[in-house]
Structure formats: C-alpha cells, structure tokens
Design a protein around this motif. Structure first.
Motif, mmCIF file in Angstrom:
data_model
loop_
_atom_site.group_PDB
_atom_site.id
_atom_site.type_symbol
_atom_site.label_atom_id
_atom_site.label_comp_id
_atom_site.label_asym_id
_atom_site.label_seq_id
_atom_site.Cartn_x
_atom_site.Cartn_y
_atom_site.Cartn_z
ATOM 1 N N GLN A 137 47.592 45.480 17.537
ATOM 2 C CA GLN A 137 46.475 44.547 17.446
ATOM 3 C C GLN A 137 45.913 44.472 16.022
ATOM 4 O O GLN A 137 46.373 45.163 15.118
ATOM 5 C CB GLN A 137 45.386 44.917 18.447
ATOM 6 C CG GLN A 137 45.913 44.962 19.878
ATOM 7 C CD GLN A 137 44.798 45.166 20.890
ATOM 8 O OE1 GLN A 137 43.637 44.945 20.645
ATOM 9 N NE2 GLN A 137 45.194 45.571 22.069
ATOM 10 N N VAL A 232 41.009 47.293 26.844
ATOM 11 C CA VAL A 232 40.841 45.848 27.097
ATOM 12 C C VAL A 232 39.780 45.591 28.167
ATOM 13 O O VAL A 232 38.852 44.785 27.965
ATOM 14 C CB VAL A 232 42.183 45.192 27.512
ATOM 15 C CG1 VAL A 232 41.997 43.675 27.665
ATOM 16 C CG2 VAL A 232 43.279 45.491 26.509
ATOM 17 N N GLN A 235 36.160 47.025 26.942
ATOM 18 C CA GLN A 235 35.598 46.472 25.701
ATOM 19 C C GLN A 235 35.581 44.950 25.655
ATOM 20 O O GLN A 235 34.797 44.348 24.932
ATOM 21 C CB GLN A 235 36.371 47.004 24.491
ATOM 22 C CG GLN A 235 36.156 48.494 24.273
ATOM 23 C CD GLN A 235 37.157 49.096 23.297
ATOM 24 O OE1 GLN A 235 37.836 48.387 22.560
ATOM 25 N NE2 GLN A 235 37.257 50.420 23.303
ATOM 26 N N ARG A 236 36.475 44.300 26.407
ATOM 27 C CA ARG A 236 36.556 42.845 26.309
ATOM 28 C C ARG A 236 36.091 42.148 27.578
ATOM 29 O O ARG A 236 35.533 41.062 27.534
ATOM 30 C CB ARG A 236 38.007 42.407 26.012
ATOM 31 C CG ARG A 236 38.458 42.812 24.641
ATOM 32 C CD ARG A 236 39.928 42.472 24.408
ATOM 33 N NE ARG A 236 40.346 43.048 23.141
ATOM 34 C CZ ARG A 236 40.737 42.363 22.077
ATOM 35 N NH1 ARG A 236 40.827 41.053 22.119
ATOM 36 N NH2 ARG A 236 41.069 42.959 20.961
ATOM 37 N N ASP A 241 32.734 39.753 26.506
ATOM 38 C CA ASP A 241 32.886 39.274 25.123
ATOM 39 C C ASP A 241 34.156 38.452 24.923
ATOM 40 O O ASP A 241 34.145 37.470 24.198
ATOM 41 C CB ASP A 241 32.944 40.463 24.146
ATOM 42 C CG ASP A 241 31.581 40.989 23.802
ATOM 43 O OD1 ASP A 241 30.594 40.312 24.160
ATOM 44 O OD2 ASP A 241 31.501 42.069 23.193
ATOM 45 N N PHE A 242 35.259 38.877 25.480
ATOM 46 C CA PHE A 242 36.568 38.226 25.328
ATOM 47 C C PHE A 242 36.781 37.787 23.864
ATOM 48 O O PHE A 242 37.075 36.623 23.604
ATOM 49 C CB PHE A 242 36.692 37.020 26.276
ATOM 50 C CG PHE A 242 36.509 37.377 27.728
ATOM 51 C CD1 PHE A 242 37.555 37.940 28.462
ATOM 52 C CD2 PHE A 242 35.300 37.153 28.383
ATOM 53 C CE1 PHE A 242 37.391 38.276 29.810
ATOM 54 C CE2 PHE A 242 35.131 37.480 29.725
ATOM 55 C CZ PHE A 242 36.175 38.042 30.439
ATOM 56 N N PRO A 243 36.628 38.716 22.886
ATOM 57 C CA PRO A 243 36.722 38.297 21.471
ATOM 58 C C PRO A 243 38.134 37.825 21.142
ATOM 59 O O PRO A 243 39.113 38.425 21.599
ATOM 60 C CB PRO A 243 36.407 39.587 20.713
ATOM 61 C CG PRO A 243 36.830 40.683 21.638
ATOM 62 C CD PRO A 243 36.565 40.185 23.030
ATOM 63 N N THR A 245 41.212 37.842 19.326
ATOM 64 C CA THR A 245 42.031 38.492 18.284
ATOM 65 C C THR A 245 43.520 38.282 18.550
ATOM 66 O O THR A 245 44.326 38.391 17.640
ATOM 67 C CB THR A 245 41.776 40.015 18.205
ATOM 68 O OG1 THR A 245 42.174 40.632 19.438
ATOM 69 C CG2 THR A 245 40.316 40.320 17.920
ATOM 70 N N ASP A 291 41.254 34.273 24.146
ATOM 71 C CA ASP A 291 41.859 35.584 23.908
ATOM 72 C C ASP A 291 42.748 35.959 25.099
ATOM 73 O O ASP A 291 42.514 35.504 26.227
ATOM 74 C CB ASP A 291 40.756 36.642 23.725
ATOM 75 C CG ASP A 291 41.319 38.000 23.334
ATOM 76 O OD1 ASP A 291 41.967 38.079 22.277
ATOM 77 O OD2 ASP A 291 41.142 38.980 24.096
ATOM 78 N N SER A 293 42.716 38.490 26.830
ATOM 79 C CA SER A 293 41.968 39.173 27.891
ATOM 80 C C SER A 293 41.423 38.179 28.923
ATOM 81 O O SER A 293 41.066 38.583 30.038
ATOM 82 C CB SER A 293 40.836 40.011 27.299
ATOM 83 O OG SER A 293 40.014 39.227 26.464
ATOM 84 N N THR A 294 41.376 36.889 28.573
ATOM 85 C CA THR A 294 40.892 35.896 29.544
ATOM 86 C C THR A 294 41.904 35.674 30.678
ATOM 87 O O THR A 294 41.615 34.951 31.625
ATOM 88 C CB THR A 294 40.554 34.536 28.890
ATOM 89 O OG1 THR A 294 41.758 33.977 28.351
ATOM 90 C CG2 THR A 294 39.516 34.669 27.795
#
Ligand code: NDP
Length: 308
Positions: A137, A232, A235-236, A241-243, A245, A291, A293-294
């Motif tokens: 990442q 994941v 934190q996401r 947040d789903f930042p 990256t 992202d 993570s979505t």
C-alpha cells in the motif's frame, strides 16, 4: 496464458557489466510518486515522467528528481513503470522502446501474458523486461518497505536490484516472465476474499448486537485474523472513512486476472470466481472514485446493515 516456466538463465550476467547511471520512473500516481521519491538517495540521475506533466514537475521540485519527456525517460539504464494496467504499459513500450542494454521494471499489477509478450519484444531489441508488481500500500511505498515480486531473467534482476532496493523491504524472484504478475493477482485475490469474509463475519456479529471493535480485538489475537481484520476493517470501514489510497477498480482488475489465470489452467475456483464477481459489481455500482475498502459497502447494501 502460456505456462510460466521456471526462471531461465539464457541471459549471461556478463551482459550487464556497467553500473546503473540513470533511472527513470513513469507514472507518479498514488504509488509511483512515493516509490520514485526514494531513488535520489541512491542515484544522481533520476528522471520522472507522468501523463499529467505538472505532477512530474512537482515531483522534481519536492524530491530532487528531474521531469523529462517520454523519449528522454526511455534512455535511462533502468526504467520503472507503475501504471493502472498492463495495456497502458504495453502502449507506452511499443511506442517508446527503451535503449539497448536497459532493464524495464514494470511495477504495475499486470497481466502475465502481456509480461511474456513484452519480455520477448524487448529481448529481441537487446533490452529486458521484468514484471515486478508491489504490495504494501501507499504506506509501504512511503516507508520504502514494499514487497516486490519479480518475474523474468535472473541476470536482469541482479542488474536492476540496486534500483529496486530503495523502495523495497523484500525483493523475491518468483520465476520467469509473468510469474510476478501471477503472484500479485493471487495475493490481491486473497486480500479481497479476506475482506469480504471479514465483512460477513462482522455482519453476523453486528446482527446479534456484538460490539465490532471488541470483536476485532479478539479476532486479531486469534486464528481468524488477517490483514483485513487488522487494518482495513478497523481503520477504513468501522471509522466510515474509506480513504482513497487503492482504487476499487484496481482491485477488481486484480481479481479478474486471478480468475482468468484459474480459468486458463482449467481449475474450478468457486471462491475466486465469486469474489471476482463481487468486486466487479461493486466497481460498477459504487460512486467514483472509490477506495477498495468500499467493497464492503456492497455487503452492507445487500444486508441493510452498517459495519460501524
Ligand atoms: P493511480 O491511479 O494513483 O495512478 C495512476 C498513474 O498512472 C498516474 O500517474 C496516471 O497519470 C497514470 N496513467 C493512467 N492512465 C494512463 C495512461 N493511459 N497513460 C499514461 N499514464 C497513465 O494508481 P496507483 O498508483 O494506485 O496504482 C498503480 C499500480 O500499482 C496499479 O497497477 C495498482 O494496481 C498497483 N498497486 C497500487 C497500490 C495502492 O495501494 N494504490 C498497492 C499496490 C499496487 P495521471 O496523473 O496523468 O492521471
């Protein structure tokens, strides 16, 4: 896809008898910008090129690299690329073949067949292609601790290794051309499987009123843990947040490559196939940019549940 043979030794290491004097990096996206930023610590001549030229100029100012044109970039001894797809890399290489004696190190997460094609194309012109996708990442790119999985000629890797080391924590030669891309596709398929499975697990717990933070604390000290449960999901996803990256469309691409590899080998891989479909549906339906993570939001939508 042709079978990926064990690493061959057709290239004499004596071919590369000069030290690397110049390196170039093509593609200063989320990963490339940070990877290329490490190169000036080892090399005096570091050239950068990006489709949107302003990014290369900013990179030069910020990290002490030099923004160049594409024809100039392919005059370097070692040329890196880190682009969304193998198709884009292929277009660049066919239009701008590198100079004789150079090594093209493609850090894109790509297609094994195209690695084999490009390796043959370059070898016929006296230069070399390594498929060298990375994992870790953007945080790994920033810290210079990426895992680099390399397919191609061992002697070409021996030559290019000092240029890869500044951004790598592990450099592993995994086989002939295409093997690096194959390992990366399978790695990301496993990550997607773990992420989806993690969402299902947390969904079950949420539906039964269990606090997800506490559940993850237990799972991460137990046998069900994975990179998804460790970073994941907490934190996401739980943070909502789903930042951005690592784009969802890139994960969809990786799982597509893994499933194509399974299919071309005649394997029955139901889990790979399902997760590939989930990634494709999520990629088609999530608002962009999204992202990776979505992917979890597809599970949430199907089940009218929020993992928070
Ligand atoms: P980004 O979308 O952030 O960056 C893509 C880069 O490719 C940009 O420099 C973009 O230029 C350039 N580009 C896009 N299309 C073209 C084109 N047609 N011709 C020339 N240049 C083009 O991607 P990432 O950095 O996230 O990913 C790059 C590769 O690394 C992918 O293969 C990805 O799967 C892989 N990867 C990504 C990770 C991550 O966490 N992000 C982790 C590990 C691997 P422009 O600035 O002009 O748009």
């Amino acid at each position: 896809m042709q079978e990926i043979s064990p690493a061959s030794t057709t290239l004499s290491s004596a071919f590369f008898n000069q030290p690397i004097e110049s390196v170039a990096f093509l593609g200063l996206g989320a990963m490339g910008e940070l990877m290329a930023a490490h190169l000036p610590t080892t090399f005096k001549r570091v050239w950068v090129w990006n489709r949107t030229a302003e990014k290369a100029q900013q990179h030069a100012k910020r990290y002490g690299t030099r923004a160049v044109t594409l024809p100039e970039a392919v005059q370097a001894d070692v040329i890196f690329s880190c682009l969304p797809t193998s198709q884009t890399v292929r277009e660049l290489i066919l239009a701008n073949p590198p100079k004789k004696g150079s090594v093209w190190v493609d850090c894109t997460s790509g297609v094994p067949d195209i690695a084999q094609e490009l390796a043959q194309f370059l070898q016929a012109r006296g230069s070399y292609f390594l498929d060298a996708p990375v994992s870790g990442q953007t945080v790994g790119a920033q810290r210079g601790t990426l895992t680099v999985m390399v397919g191609g000629e061992a002697a070409a890797l021996a030559y290019a290794r000092p240029a890869i080391e500044p951004f790598a924590g592990l450099i592993e030669h995994v086989g002939a051309s295409g093997a690096g891309f194959a390992v990366k596709a399978v790695n990301n398929m496993l990550m997607a499987v773990n992420l989806w499975a993690g969402a299902e697990g947390l969904g079950i717990l949420k539906a039964h009123g269990v606090r997800l933070e506490n559940a993850l604390t237990c799972i991460n000290a137990s046998s069900g843990q994975s990179m998804s449960t460790q970073s994941v999901l907490p934190q996401r996803v739980l943070t909502r947040d789903f930042p951005l990256t690592f784009a969802l469309e890139l994960l969809a691409k990786d799982t597509r490559i893994a499933q194509a590899l399974a299919k071309s080998a005649g394997l029955t891989t139901p889990i790979t196939g399902l997760v590939q479909q989930f990634c494709a549906i999520a990629d088609q339906t999530q608002p962009k940019p999204a992202d990776f993570s979505t992917l979890v939001q597809l599970f949430e939508q199907w089940n009218h549940i929020e993992l928070s």
